[in-house]
Scaffold this active site. Structure first.
Site, short mmCIF file in Angstrom:
data_model
loop_
_atom_site.label_atom_id
_atom_site.label_comp_id
_atom_site.label_asym_id
_atom_site.label_seq_id
_atom_site.Cartn_x
_atom_site.Cartn_y
_atom_site.Cartn_z
N HIS A 125 51.00 13.60 -3.20
CA HIS A 125 52.20 14.09 -2.48
C HIS A 125 53.45 13.44 -3.08
O HIS A 125 54.19 12.75 -2.38
CB HIS A 125 52.15 13.74 -0.98
CG HIS A 125 51.31 14.67 -0.18
ND1 HIS A 125 50.79 14.32 1.04
CD2 HIS A 125 50.91 15.94 -0.38
CE1 HIS A 125 50.10 15.33 1.52
NE2 HIS A 125 50.16 16.33 0.69
N HIS A 143 44.57 27.22 2.71
CA HIS A 143 45.83 26.44 2.64
C HIS A 143 46.51 26.71 1.29
O HIS A 143 45.85 26.75 0.26
CB HIS A 143 45.47 24.96 2.80
CG HIS A 143 46.60 24.00 2.82
ND1 HIS A 143 47.89 24.33 3.19
CD2 HIS A 143 46.63 22.67 2.53
CE1 HIS A 143 48.65 23.24 3.12
NE2 HIS A 143 47.92 22.23 2.70
N GLU A 146 48.82 24.76 -0.23
CA GLU A 146 49.27 23.61 -1.04
C GLU A 146 48.49 23.56 -2.35
O GLU A 146 47.30 23.84 -2.43
CB GLU A 146 49.12 22.30 -0.25
CG GLU A 146 49.94 21.19 -0.89
CD GLU A 146 50.17 19.98 0.03
OE1 GLU A 146 49.60 19.93 1.14
OE2 GLU A 146 50.95 19.10 -0.38
N ASP A 193 47.15 21.53 -4.34
CA ASP A 193 45.90 20.82 -4.60
C ASP A 193 44.68 21.66 -4.23
O ASP A 193 43.56 21.35 -4.64
CB ASP A 193 45.86 19.44 -3.91
CG ASP A 193 46.20 19.47 -2.44
OD1 ASP A 193 46.98 20.33 -2.02
OD2 ASP A 193 45.69 18.62 -1.70
N HIS A 251 48.26 21.11 8.12
CA HIS A 251 49.56 20.50 8.27
C HIS A 251 50.70 21.33 7.69
O HIS A 251 51.84 20.86 7.65
CB HIS A 251 49.55 19.08 7.65
CG HIS A 251 49.43 19.07 6.15
ND1 HIS A 251 50.29 18.32 5.38
CD2 HIS A 251 48.64 19.71 5.30
CE1 HIS A 251 49.98 18.47 4.11
NE2 HIS A 251 48.98 19.32 4.05
N ASP A 305 42.38 20.51 4.98
CA ASP A 305 42.85 19.12 4.98
C ASP A 305 42.39 18.30 6.19
O ASP A 305 42.24 17.08 6.08
CB ASP A 305 44.39 19.09 4.95
CG ASP A 305 44.95 19.29 3.54
OD1 ASP A 305 44.27 18.93 2.57
OD2 ASP A 305 46.08 19.79 3.43
N TYR A 331 44.43 8.36 5.84
CA TYR A 331 44.80 9.75 5.62
C TYR A 331 45.52 10.31 6.85
O TYR A 331 46.56 10.95 6.77
CB TYR A 331 43.50 10.50 5.33
CG TYR A 331 43.59 11.96 5.00
CD1 TYR A 331 43.54 12.38 3.67
CD2 TYR A 331 43.62 12.93 5.99
CE1 TYR A 331 43.56 13.73 3.35
CE2 TYR A 331 43.64 14.27 5.68
CZ TYR A 331 43.60 14.67 4.36
OH TYR A 331 43.61 16.00 4.05
N HIS A 363 39.08 17.41 1.21
CA HIS A 363 39.18 16.15 0.46
C HIS A 363 38.10 15.21 0.93
O HIS A 363 37.90 15.03 2.14
CB HIS A 363 40.52 15.45 0.71
CG HIS A 363 41.72 16.18 0.18
ND1 HIS A 363 41.97 16.36 -1.16
CD2 HIS A 363 42.74 16.78 0.83
CE1 HIS A 363 43.10 17.03 -1.32
NE2 HIS A 363 43.58 17.31 -0.12
FE1 FEO Z 1 47.89 19.95 2.30
FE2 FEO Z 1 45.28 18.71 0.49
O1 FEO Z 1 46.80 19.71 0.79
#
Ligand code: FEO
Length: 397
Positions: free
Chosen positions: A24, A80, A82, A84, A146, A165, A193, A226
């Site tokens: 991030h 999601h 994002e 990643d 998120h 996430d 986290y 993750h």
């Molecule tokens: Fe919100 Fe692992 O990305």
């Protein structure tokens, strides 16, 4: 190991990012690396749940190929936007001519604004399902857990929740399951986290967990995007999230300071002695030597905070200022705090720290204590008493 079977005909096809140390941007220190988890479900129709970070696209494709020809994939579930989790999507899509991308409306908009490429996209809402043959996928929107686009995917036949996430950890390991790794490390990474990513979202998280409970989903495995997969007792991480989201704390004081020539550090050490003698648990962190991600983790379960700084140019020092700005965004609730620090002539650090504390919605439970240059004999006692009095307030609060 390219892939791993996690449930009948469901494979982990993710990648392990052993080397990443900043996530991030530089807001999160990933001391143990991370993983980008992707799951491939083989059935009459084939679904890939999430992709991985773009630089690992070829490794993901290799992993998919170890299980099936990517051209056979019918659905790519995008839980999601994002990067990643979606960075490898354009590369994967090139190999999956018939694949539909499935996600929320916000996901559709977000993916377009990231990649500007055409996708055959199916928008889904909470309760919508896709029948793969023997298995079904049910979708649950999870806005702001998120990002606005976030979604969970549930497979009832396998009692498997893939919440992206949520319930994750930045933890690279050759093992995939919670019963294969040290529990202490796993929970330490899970709380870190939560504290650094999800802390401000507690109210939404409680609502979402309540919604899941009302849906009567039977879950015996939680496979996040993750880190490690929860299969020994998935309820344990859910219950931990409930506790963190309720902002439950213990009588502990986390003291964070920045010092110029050691006076503020001396004050901090005396105050911690006072805290300990009051019988309250305490932790002391120099913002320039401790890792910020670790400090935030320590703060999540602490009832109270003390922030200290030397005065420089009539203000606090810049790194404690940056730390407090970041803390403001985490929106801690039901906490106590106070400020302290040294000055040479004009002062200014402690009043500005108090302003930030008040602006963060944290109660200032004790007026600040400032000391000119090094504490003298009397001020040494006052520093100790300041810590002790604060500790007693924390214990009785
Ligand atoms: Fe919100 Fe692992 O990305």
């Amino acid at each position: 190991m390219k892939t791993q079977l996690i449930k009948k005909d469901i494979y982990w096809t993710g990648v392990i990012d052993w080397s990443v140390r900043n996530f991030h941007g530089h807001t999160y220190t990933t001391g143990r690396g991370t993983t980008y988890n992707s799951y491939l479900i083989l059935d009459e129709r084939i679904a890939l749940v999430d992709t991985v970070y773009g630089p690992f696209a070829s490794e993901l494709i290799e992993n998919i190929r170890a299980v099936c020809d990517p051209a056979r994939i019918d659905y790519i579930i995008a839980n999601h936007v994002e990067t990643d989790h979606s960075g490898a999507l354009p590369a994967v899509l090139k190999l999956c001519p018939k694949a539909k991308v499935v996600g929320t409306q916000k996901c559709r908009e977000g993916l377009y604004k990231h990649y500007y490429c055409d996708m055959d996209f199916q928008v889904v809402k909470t309760g919508d399902t896709i029948n793969l043959g023997k298995k079904t996928l049910t979708f649950i929107e999870a806005p702001m857990i998120h990002w606005p686009d976030s979604m969970f995917t549930y497979c009832p036949e396998e009692k498997l929740l893939m919440p992206n996430d949520a319930f994750g950890q930045h933890y690279a390991d050759a093992k995939r399951f919670d019963d294969e790794v040290p529990e202490g490390i796993l929970m330490d990474e899970a709380v870190k986290y939560y504290a650094n990513i999800l802390w401000p979202l507690g109210a939404l998280i409680l609502k979402k967990i309540e919604e899941l409970r009302k849906m009567d989903l039977y879950i015996d495995m939680i496979a996040p995007s993750h880190g490690i997969i929860w299969r020994r007792d998935p309820g344990k991480i859910v219950n931990a999230y409930v506790s963190w989201a309720k902002q439950e704390t213990i009588p502990r004081v986390v003291v964070v300071y920045e010092t110029m020539w050691g006076a503020t550090e001396r004050m901090a050490r005396l105050m911690v002695k006072g805290l300990m003698d009051a019988g309250v648990d305490a932790g002391l962190f120099d913002v320039n030597r401790a890792d910020r991600t670790e400090i935030v983790k320590e703060m999540l379960g602490a009832k109270a905070f003390m922030f200290g700084s030397s005065t420089h140019d009539n203000d606090m020092l810049p790194n404690i200022a940056g730390f407090l700005e970041a803390l403001k965004g985490l929106k801690p609730k039901n906490r106590m705090a106070c400020a302290f620090g040294s000055f040479g002539w004009g002062g200014g650090a402690v009043s500005n720290i108090e302003n930030i504390i008040a602006g963060s919605g944290i109660e200032i439970s004790q007026p600040a204590f400032a000391c000119k240059y090094m504490p003298d004999k009397e001020e040494t006692v006052r520093c100790y008493e300041f810590g002790r009095a604060f500790g007693e307030k924390v214990l009785s609060g």
